[in-house]
Design a protein around this motif. Structure first.
Motif, PDB file in Angstrom:
ATOM      1  N   SER A  40       0.833  -1.194   0.000  1.00 36.79           N
ATOM      2  CA  SER A  40       0.000   0.000   0.000  1.00 36.79           C
ATOM      3  C   SER A  40       0.873   1.252   0.000  1.00 36.79           C
ATOM      4  CB  SER A  40      -0.902   0.010   1.238  1.00 36.79           C
ATOM      5  OG  SER A  40      -1.640   1.206   1.318  1.00 36.79           O
ATOM      6  N   ILE A  41       0.564   2.165  -0.930  1.00 34.02           N
ATOM      7  CA  ILE A  41       1.219   3.475  -0.971  1.00 34.02           C
ATOM      8  C   ILE A  41       0.113   4.522  -0.935  1.00 34.02           C
ATOM      9  CG2 ILE A  41       2.688   5.059  -2.259  1.00 34.02           C
ATOM     10  CD1 ILE A  41       3.968   2.650  -3.608  1.00 34.02           C
ATOM     11  N   ALA A  42       0.219   5.464  -0.015  1.00 32.60           N
ATOM     12  CA  ALA A  42      -0.830   6.465   0.166  1.00 32.60           C
ATOM     13  C   ALA A  42      -0.553   7.747  -0.625  1.00 32.60           C
ATOM     14  CB  ALA A  42      -0.987   6.792   1.654  1.00 32.60           C
ATOM     15  N   SER A  43      -1.561   8.583  -0.676  1.00 30.59           N
ATOM     16  CA  SER A  43      -1.466   9.899  -1.316  1.00 30.59           C
ATOM     17  C   SER A  43      -0.272  10.667  -0.784  1.00 30.59           C
ATOM     18  CB  SER A  43      -2.721  10.721  -1.010  1.00 30.59           C
ATOM     19  OG  SER A  43      -3.883  10.057  -1.394  1.00 30.59           O
ATOM     20  N   ASP A  44       0.334  11.460  -1.669  1.00 30.81           N
ATOM     21  CA  ASP A  44       1.401  12.385  -1.280  1.00 30.81           C
ATOM     22  C   ASP A  44       2.653  11.728  -0.717  1.00 30.81           C
ATOM     23  OD1 ASP A  44       0.269  14.737  -2.073  1.00 30.81           O
ATOM     24  OD2 ASP A  44      -0.267  15.438  -0.089  1.00 30.81           O
ATOM     25  N   ALA A  45       2.776  10.425  -0.742  1.00 25.46           N
ATOM     26  CA  ALA A  45       3.905   9.743  -0.104  1.00 25.46           C
ATOM     27  C   ALA A  45       5.250  10.290  -0.573  1.00 25.46           C
ATOM     28  CB  ALA A  45       3.831   8.240  -0.342  1.00 25.46           C
ATOM     29  N   PHE A  46       5.377  10.572  -1.875  1.00 26.13           N
ATOM     30  CA  PHE A  46       6.637  11.062  -2.437  1.00 26.13           C
ATOM     31  C   PHE A  46       6.455  12.390  -3.165  1.00 26.13           C
ATOM     32  CE2 PHE A  46       6.839   6.413  -2.341  1.00 26.13           C
ATOM     33  CZ  PHE A  46       7.951   6.229  -1.526  1.00 26.13           C
ATOM     34  N   ALA A  47       5.374  13.109  -2.876  1.00 29.18           N
ATOM     35  CA  ALA A  47       5.065  14.355  -3.576  1.00 29.18           C
ATOM     36  C   ALA A  47       6.192  15.370  -3.437  1.00 29.18           C
ATOM     37  CB  ALA A  47       3.768  14.954  -3.046  1.00 29.18           C
ATOM     38  N   GLY A  48       6.592  15.942  -4.565  1.00 30.54           N
ATOM     39  CA  GLY A  48       7.594  16.994  -4.564  1.00 30.54           C
ATOM     40  C   GLY A  48       9.033  16.524  -4.428  1.00 30.54           C
ATOM     41  N   THR A  49       9.264  15.216  -4.504  1.00 36.21           N
ATOM     42  CA  THR A  49      10.640  14.714  -4.437  1.00 36.21           C
ATOM     43  C   THR A  49      11.302  14.849  -5.807  1.00 36.21           C
ATOM     44  OG1 THR A  49       9.880  12.452  -4.868  1.00 36.21           O
ATOM     45  CG2 THR A  49      10.153  13.102  -2.547  1.00 36.21           C
ATOM     46  N   SER A  50      12.601  14.597  -5.867  1.00 36.47           N
ATOM     47  CA  SER A  50      13.359  14.796  -7.106  1.00 36.47           C
ATOM     48  C   SER A  50      14.175  13.570  -7.509  1.00 36.47           C
ATOM     49  CB  SER A  50      14.300  16.003  -6.929  1.00 36.47           C
ATOM     50  OG  SER A  50      13.573  17.164  -6.640  1.00 36.47           O
ATOM     51  N   PHE A  51      13.611  12.377  -7.308  1.00 33.10           N
ATOM     52  CA  PHE A  51      14.336  11.164  -7.690  1.00 33.10           C
ATOM     53  C   PHE A  51      14.557  11.135  -9.199  1.00 33.10           C
ATOM     54  CE2 PHE A  51      12.188   9.797  -3.748  1.00 33.10           C
ATOM     55  CZ  PHE A  51      13.312   9.436  -3.023  1.00 33.10           C
ATOM     56  N   THR A  52      15.732  10.703  -9.624  1.00 33.20           N
ATOM     57  CA  THR A  52      16.025  10.600 -11.053  1.00 33.20           C
ATOM     58  C   THR A  52      15.808   9.190 -11.580  1.00 33.20           C
ATOM     59  OG1 THR A  52      18.354  10.284 -10.540  1.00 33.20           O
ATOM     60  CG2 THR A  52      17.640  12.533 -11.050  1.00 33.20           C
ATOM     61  N   THR A  53      15.736   8.207 -10.685  1.00 33.51           N
ATOM     62  CA  THR A  53      15.430   6.830 -11.066  1.00 33.51           C
ATOM     63  C   THR A  53      14.462   6.262 -10.040  1.00 33.51           C
ATOM     64  OG1 THR A  53      17.629   6.505 -12.018  1.00 33.51           O
ATOM     65  CG2 THR A  53      16.385   4.526 -11.496  1.00 33.51           C
ATOM     66  N   ILE A  54      13.383   5.648 -10.512  1.00 28.40           N
ATOM     67  CA  ILE A  54      12.416   4.997  -9.632  1.00 28.40           C
ATOM     68  C   ILE A  54      12.330   3.538 -10.050  1.00 28.40           C
ATOM     69  CG2 ILE A  54      10.031   4.906  -8.819  1.00 28.40           C
ATOM     70  CD1 ILE A  54       9.851   7.925  -9.613  1.00 28.40           C
ATOM     71  N   ASN A  55      12.667   2.637  -9.127  1.00 32.17           N
ATOM     72  CA  ASN A  55      12.562   1.198  -9.350  1.00 32.17           C
ATOM     73  C   ASN A  55      11.337   0.719  -8.592  1.00 32.17           C
ATOM     74  OD1 ASN A  55      15.121   1.004 -10.750  1.00 32.17           O
ATOM     75  ND2 ASN A  55      16.043   1.368  -8.756  1.00 32.17           N
ATOM     76  N   TYR A  56      10.287   0.399  -9.345  1.00 36.73           N
ATOM     77  CA  TYR A  56       9.026  -0.022  -8.727  1.00 36.73           C
ATOM     78  C   TYR A  56       8.943  -1.542  -8.785  1.00 36.73           C
ATOM     79  CZ  TYR A  56       4.117  -0.487  -7.693  1.00 36.73           C
ATOM     80  OH  TYR A  56       2.936  -0.838  -7.115  1.00 36.73           O
ATOM     81  N   ASN A  57       9.095  -2.188  -7.617  1.00 34.73           N
ATOM     82  CA  ASN A  57       9.112  -3.649  -7.547  1.00 34.73           C
ATOM     83  C   ASN A  57       7.959  -4.244  -6.756  1.00 34.73           C
ATOM     84  OD1 ASN A  57      11.590  -3.921  -8.987  1.00 34.73           O
ATOM     85  ND2 ASN A  57      12.640  -3.180  -7.174  1.00 34.73           N
ATOM     86  N   ALA A  58       7.051  -3.412  -6.234  1.00 38.21           N
ATOM     87  CA  ALA A  58       5.936  -3.911  -5.422  1.00 38.21           C
ATOM     88  C   ALA A  58       5.070  -4.831  -6.283  1.00 38.21           C
ATOM     89  CB  ALA A  58       5.119  -2.754  -4.882  1.00 38.21           C
ATOM     90  N   THR A  59       5.006  -6.091  -5.922  1.00 41.49           N
ATOM     91  CA  THR A  59       4.356  -7.067  -6.795  1.00 41.49           C
ATOM     92  C   THR A  59       2.843  -6.892  -6.883  1.00 41.49           C
ATOM     93  OG1 THR A  59       4.287  -8.687  -4.995  1.00 41.49           O
ATOM     94  CG2 THR A  59       6.125  -8.828  -6.539  1.00 41.49           C
ATOM     95  N   ASN A  60       2.194  -6.551  -5.782  1.00 50.51           N
ATOM     96  CA  ASN A  60       0.738  -6.433  -5.804  1.00 50.51           C
ATOM     97  C   ASN A  60       0.298  -5.339  -4.837  1.00 50.51           C
ATOM     98  OD1 ASN A  60      -1.824  -6.959  -6.637  1.00 50.51           O
ATOM     99  ND2 ASN A  60      -2.044  -8.861  -5.494  1.00 50.51           N
ATOM    100  N   CYS A  61       0.548  -4.120  -5.216  1.00 50.81           N
ATOM    101  CA  CYS A  61       0.319  -2.957  -4.370  1.00 50.81           C
ATOM    102  C   CYS A  61      -0.999  -2.277  -4.719  1.00 50.81           C
ATOM    103  CB  CYS A  61       1.479  -1.986  -4.575  1.00 50.81           C
ATOM    104  SG  CYS A  61       1.416  -0.522  -3.542  1.00 50.81           S
ATOM    105  N   THR A  62      -1.599  -1.633  -3.723  1.00 52.04           N
ATOM    106  CA  THR A  62      -2.794  -0.824  -3.946  1.00 52.04           C
ATOM    107  C   THR A  62      -2.485   0.619  -3.578  1.00 52.04           C
ATOM    108  OG1 THR A  62      -3.630  -1.209  -1.718  1.00 52.04           O
ATOM    109  CG2 THR A  62      -4.375  -2.728  -3.456  1.00 52.04           C
ATOM    110  N   TYR A  63      -3.294   1.522  -4.102  1.00 47.98           N
ATOM    111  CA  TYR A  63      -3.157   2.941  -3.789  1.00 47.98           C
ATOM    112  C   TYR A  63      -4.153   3.262  -2.696  1.00 47.98           C
ATOM    113  CZ  TYR A  63      -3.863   7.953  -4.432  1.00 47.98           C
ATOM    114  OH  TYR A  63      -3.998   9.294  -4.232  1.00 47.98           O
ATOM    115  N   ASN A  64      -3.712   3.925  -1.656  1.00 51.47           N
ATOM    116  CA  ASN A  64      -4.549   4.272  -0.526  1.00 51.47           C
ATOM    117  C   ASN A  64      -5.003   5.724  -0.664  1.00 51.47           C
ATOM    118  OD1 ASN A  64      -5.645   4.903   1.911  1.00 51.47           O
ATOM    119  ND2 ASN A  64      -4.004   4.063   3.137  1.00 51.47           N
ATOM    120  N   TYR A  65      -6.287   5.929  -0.985  1.00 56.17           N
ATOM    121  CA  TYR A  65      -6.837   7.277  -1.148  1.00 56.17           C
ATOM    122  C   TYR A  65      -7.013   7.958   0.193  1.00 56.17           C
ATOM    123  CZ  TYR A  65      -8.263   6.587  -5.981  1.00 56.17           C
ATOM    124  OH  TYR A  65      -8.280   6.387  -7.318  1.00 56.17           O
TER     125      TYR A  65
END
Length: 152
Positions: free
Chosen positions: A65-90
């Motif tokens: 689970s990843i919620a709203s705004d978790a990484f808002a405004g960050t400046s990552f240049t590489t994002i490795n998304y490996n979460a196999t079965n994730c949901t978005y938490n509104y």
């Protein structure tokens, strides 16, 4: 505060901020974030506004689970998304990566089965080529929408 590196290992933290402030508000020295291999939940606003978080972010397979705004405004240049079965938490109206404008390369892991709705909605800096793995069974609504969408 002069914190430069954070090793985030909270397995199931559900709340770290209120509506207006991240728990790291004003922490402009934070440049590196390492998310532990057993983390399951990334709560609302966890790293919101940490604009100097740069370099590489890896979201491990364990995240469900990843919620709203978790990484808002960050400046990552590489994002490795490996979460196999994730949901978005509104929790609120915005996707986890809204207000991210820095050019970033996105890598989707080989075991990912689902990309939650609005996951990268509002991240206008995604560049390059995106390869979707053969294990992928669903992509949520507006998962890669370039402008922010309000819910409700």
């Amino acid at each position: 505060m002069a914190l430069a590196v954070m090793n985030y290992k909270a397995i199931n933290c559900t709340r770290v901020a209120d509506y207006y402030y991240s728990w790291l508000t004003g922490c402009n020295s934070l440049t590196t974030l390492n998310i532990g291999e057993n983390v399951q939940t990334i709560p609302w606003g966890a790293f919101r506004g940490c604009s100097n978080l740069t370099g590489e972010l890896t979201i491990p397979e364990s995240v469900i689970s990843i919620a709203s705004d978790a990484f808002a405004g960050t400046s990552f240049t590489t994002i490795n998304y490996n979460a196999t079965n994730c949901t978005y938490n509104y929790t609120y109206y915005y996707g986890p990566f809204h207000d991210c404008y820095t050019p970033a390369t996105l890598h989707i892991g080989e075991n990912v089965q689902a990309i939650p709705e609005q996951l990268f909605s509002g991240h206008t800096g995604l560049t390059g080529e995106l390869a979707l793995p053969s294990t992928l069974t669903s992509i949520g609504e507006s998962a890669f929408r370039s402008e922010e969408r309000r819910v409700g």
